[in-house]
Scaffold this motif. Structure first.
Motif, PDB file in Angstrom:
ATOM      1  N   THR A   1       0.839  -1.180   0.000  1.00 15.48           N
ATOM      2  CA  THR A   1       0.000   0.000   0.000  1.00 15.48           C
ATOM      3  C   THR A   1       0.885   1.246   0.000  1.00 15.48           C
ATOM      4  O   THR A   1       2.020   1.190   0.458  1.00 15.48           O
ATOM      5  CB  THR A   1      -0.953  -0.022   1.210  1.00 15.48           C
ATOM      6  N   ASN A   2       0.373   2.377  -0.517  1.00 18.00           N
ATOM      7  CA  ASN A   2       1.151   3.611  -0.548  1.00 18.00           C
ATOM      8  C   ASN A   2       1.231   4.247   0.828  1.00 18.00           C
ATOM      9  O   ASN A   2       2.270   4.278   1.452  1.00 18.00           O
ATOM     10  CB  ASN A   2       0.565   4.606  -1.552  1.00 18.00           C
ATOM     11  N   ASN A   3       0.142   4.801   1.334  1.00 20.16           N
ATOM     12  CA  ASN A   3       0.052   5.357   2.684  1.00 20.16           C
ATOM     13  C   ASN A   3      -0.930   4.505   3.465  1.00 20.16           C
ATOM     14  O   ASN A   3      -1.885   3.980   2.900  1.00 20.16           O
ATOM     15  CB  ASN A   3      -0.454   6.805   2.654  1.00 20.16           C
ATOM     16  N   SER A   5      -3.229   4.644   7.127  1.00 22.10           N
ATOM     17  CA  SER A   5      -3.686   5.251   8.381  1.00 22.10           C
ATOM     18  C   SER A   5      -4.576   4.237   9.072  1.00 22.10           C
ATOM     19  O   SER A   5      -5.588   3.811   8.514  1.00 22.10           O
ATOM     20  CB  SER A   5      -4.487   6.527   8.116  1.00 22.10           C
ATOM     21  N   VAL A  19       4.423  -0.873   3.478  1.00 20.68           N
ATOM     22  CA  VAL A  19       3.842   0.451   3.255  1.00 20.68           C
ATOM     23  C   VAL A  19       4.902   1.262   2.520  1.00 20.68           C
ATOM     24  O   VAL A  19       5.968   1.532   3.068  1.00 20.68           O
ATOM     25  CB  VAL A  19       3.441   1.128   4.588  1.00 20.68           C
ATOM     26  N   LYS A  21       4.919   4.374   1.515  1.00 17.00           N
ATOM     27  CA  LYS A  21       5.104   5.762   1.942  1.00 17.00           C
ATOM     28  C   LYS A  21       4.904   5.844   3.450  1.00 17.00           C
ATOM     29  O   LYS A  21       5.577   5.160   4.191  1.00 17.00           O
ATOM     30  CB  LYS A  21       4.178   6.688   1.161  1.00 17.00           C
ATOM     31  N   ASP A  22       3.976   6.679   3.916  1.00 14.54           N
ATOM     32  CA  ASP A  22       3.831   6.943   5.351  1.00 14.54           C
ATOM     33  C   ASP A  22       2.805   6.032   6.012  1.00 14.54           C
ATOM     34  O   ASP A  22       1.814   5.637   5.402  1.00 14.54           O
ATOM     35  CB  ASP A  22       3.422   8.396   5.572  1.00 14.54           C
ATOM     36  N   MET A  23       3.053   5.745   7.295  1.00 11.19           N
ATOM     37  CA  MET A  23       2.130   4.937   8.085  1.00 11.19           C
ATOM     38  C   MET A  23       1.845   5.648   9.396  1.00 11.19           C
ATOM     39  O   MET A  23       2.771   6.125  10.062  1.00 11.19           O
ATOM     40  CB  MET A  23       2.723   3.566   8.382  1.00 11.19           C
ATOM     41  N   SER A  24       0.578   5.713   9.771  1.00 10.55           N
ATOM     42  CA  SER A  24       0.221   6.286  11.075  1.00 10.55           C
ATOM     43  C   SER A  24      -0.823   5.396  11.728  1.00 10.55           C
ATOM     44  O   SER A  24      -1.689   4.829  11.069  1.00 10.55           O
ATOM     45  CB  SER A  24      -0.316   7.708  10.921  1.00 10.55           C
ATOM     46  N   CYS A  41       7.972  -0.358   6.567  1.00  4.05           N
ATOM     47  CA  CYS A  41       7.524   0.991   6.234  1.00  4.05           C
ATOM     48  C   CYS A  41       8.677   1.743   5.596  1.00  4.05           C
ATOM     49  O   CYS A  41       9.775   1.785   6.145  1.00  4.05           O
ATOM     50  CB  CYS A  41       7.020   1.729   7.465  1.00  4.05           C
ATOM     51  N   GLY A  43       8.395   5.053   4.636  1.00  4.77           N
ATOM     52  CA  GLY A  43       8.192   6.481   4.811  1.00  4.77           C
ATOM     53  C   GLY A  43       8.216   6.841   6.282  1.00  4.77           C
ATOM     54  O   GLY A  43       8.799   6.136   7.107  1.00  4.77           O
ATOM     55  N   ASN A  44       7.533   7.922   6.609  1.00  2.00           N
ATOM     56  CA  ASN A  44       7.411   8.338   8.006  1.00  2.00           C
ATOM     57  C   ASN A  44       6.495   7.370   8.745  1.00  2.00           C
ATOM     58  O   ASN A  44       5.558   6.819   8.163  1.00  2.00           O
ATOM     59  CB  ASN A  44       6.841   9.755   8.078  1.00  2.00           C
TER      60      ASN A  44
END
Length: 181
Positions: A1-3, A5, A19, A21-24, A41, A43-44
């Motif tokens: 997946t790209n990002n 959440s 991931v 890009k970013d993961m939150s 991950c 990204g961030n």
């Protein structure tokens, strides 16, 4: 997946996740591993709460390129691996891991820890040697203000330049040349 959440519960059920890009993971969210899953991950990364990750026997991999932020929210990992990519990481708060592994680097990189934060690891393995020189910097976000490293079982670091770190709360960390303490 790209990002990614995570607002609720994401259960891995034995699968792995990358991931790009970013993961939150929100304060209301949780990423739940039940076995030997791998979460990567690139990204961030941000965990809003310490309960946002159930580690089981999993491996969490930070594999980014460029200047990235990792706000790990006091999360406890089973195995946390920071790969040899060309990305520097700024850790916004502390975390714990049964095993913290930084495999052999391909280029210089810096891991910056929030001043006053604590990183606790049972086993620490770091290989920062590039071209026979120390290329991995572990440092504080505020020069002159310490971050804490607590080793609870064993640690071996090679090719690491450490600054503004207080490791007196745990067992001895063995640094091998070309390392600078």
């Amino acid at each position: 997946t790209n990002n990614l959440s995570v607002l609720g519960t994401l259960t891995m059920n034995g699968g792995s996740l990358t991931v790009e890009k970013d993961m939150s993971v929100a304060a209301t969210g949780a990423l739940v591993c039940s076995g030997k899953e791998t979460v990567t991950c690139r990204g961030n990364v941000s965990f809003a709460a310490a309960g946002g990750f159930a580690a089981a026997n999993s491996t969490f991999v930070l594999d980014g390129v460029g200047g990235l932020a990792a706000n790990l929210g006091g999360v406890t990992f089973n195995r946390l691996t920071i790969t040899s990519g060309a990305g520097d990481y700024a850790f916004g708060n502390g975390f714990s891991a049964s095993v913290l592994r930084i495999p052999q680097l391909t280029a210089a990189r810096a891991l910056t820890f929030a001043a006053g934060s604590t990183v606790t690891a049972g086993e620490i393995y770091a290989d920062g040697v590039v071209a026979k020189a120390a290329a991995l910097a572990l440092k504080s976000s505020t020069p002159g203000v310490t971050w804490n490293l607590v080793n609870t079982r064993c640690a071996r670091m090679e090719g690491v330049v450490v600054s503004d770190s207080d490791a007196t709360g745990g067992l001895k960390v063995y640094a091998y040349e070309p390392s600078v303490e």
